[in-house]
Scaffold this active site. Sequence first.
Site, short mmCIF file in Angstrom:
data_model
loop_
_atom_site.label_atom_id
_atom_site.label_comp_id
_atom_site.label_asym_id
_atom_site.label_seq_id
_atom_site.Cartn_x
_atom_site.Cartn_y
_atom_site.Cartn_z
N SER A 161 -6.14 7.00 -2.75
CA SER A 161 -6.19 6.12 -1.60
C SER A 161 -5.52 6.68 -0.38
O SER A 161 -4.67 7.46 -0.58
CB SER A 161 -5.52 4.61 -2.12
OG SER A 161 -5.45 4.12 -1.06
N TYR A 174 0.79 -0.96 -5.11
CA TYR A 174 -0.59 -0.08 -4.93
C TYR A 174 -0.44 1.39 -4.22
O TYR A 174 -0.92 2.38 -4.77
CB TYR A 174 -1.80 -0.92 -4.34
CG TYR A 174 -3.11 -0.06 -4.29
CD1 TYR A 174 -3.94 -0.30 -5.32
CD2 TYR A 174 -3.37 0.43 -3.11
CE1 TYR A 174 -5.27 0.51 -5.08
CE2 TYR A 174 -4.55 1.05 -2.77
CZ TYR A 174 -5.41 1.08 -3.89
OH TYR A 174 -6.68 1.65 -3.84
#
Length: 278
Positions: A161, A174
């Site tokens: 990500s 995250y």
Amino acid sequence: MIPIHDNLKGRVAVITGGSGILCSEMARELARQGVKVAILNRNAEKGREIVDSIQEAGGTALAVAADVLDRTSLEQAKKEIVDQFGRIDILINGAGGNHPDAVTDPESYDEQEEGKTFFDLDENGFSNVFSTNFTGTFLATQVFGKELLKTGTPSILNLSSMSSYSPLTKVPAYSAAKASINNFTMWLAVHFAETGMRVNAIAPGFFLTTQNRDLLLNEDGSHTARSTKIITATPMKRFGKPEDLLGAMLFLVDESCSGFVTGTTIQVDGGFMAYSGV
């Protein structure tokens, strides 16, 4: 239309989290390339929807129920896939995501502001997000890795990500988990380099998915303030589309294109990482 990679025809790919918006598009493209695809989800019904669309297009696919945090269920899934397809050549670790219990309301701390701050984050929610993204990748790689090593062209592709490089506000669990994916990708690449197994990752930029839609779009479909910041910082001035990931995916899993590429994370982000803001 993306050219056909004849080299991939007849191979078998396992995709964890395969019914997600991004991974389902990868599954359909691999099937179009002649790859037999096994889609893993905790809920097999979600996977069957993708399998149906692949089979309607003439491809070969299988939906398997498995929890990436449960080694026993992964072992059972591996047996079912090998029994059905005979081998596993490619593993895409796509299971992951975020959870409201691990997200702050404000972007920065202000004790006067209402809402959930860092100090209010739920420990279990934080651990769950980290585990789903990182530990799930670790366990799936352990379970399916031995089968991959039995083939001549093993390849693992992890999903990273933008938040792995510079952590995004509001999503500490995250961000930490995805940073660990980049590091783990490099570690695996070195550890298995002499076996011929290549391990790489893709770091998507900002794509509209089921999990982030409420953060990025208002009820009327307009951009939220956070979304406006993202578009402003993305030189191509748009969100990514699932099909934008497919070229990088095929490049990395096809050793005829990337046989000397391992331990890398490719950014597919519309220039987000390259832009300084000025």
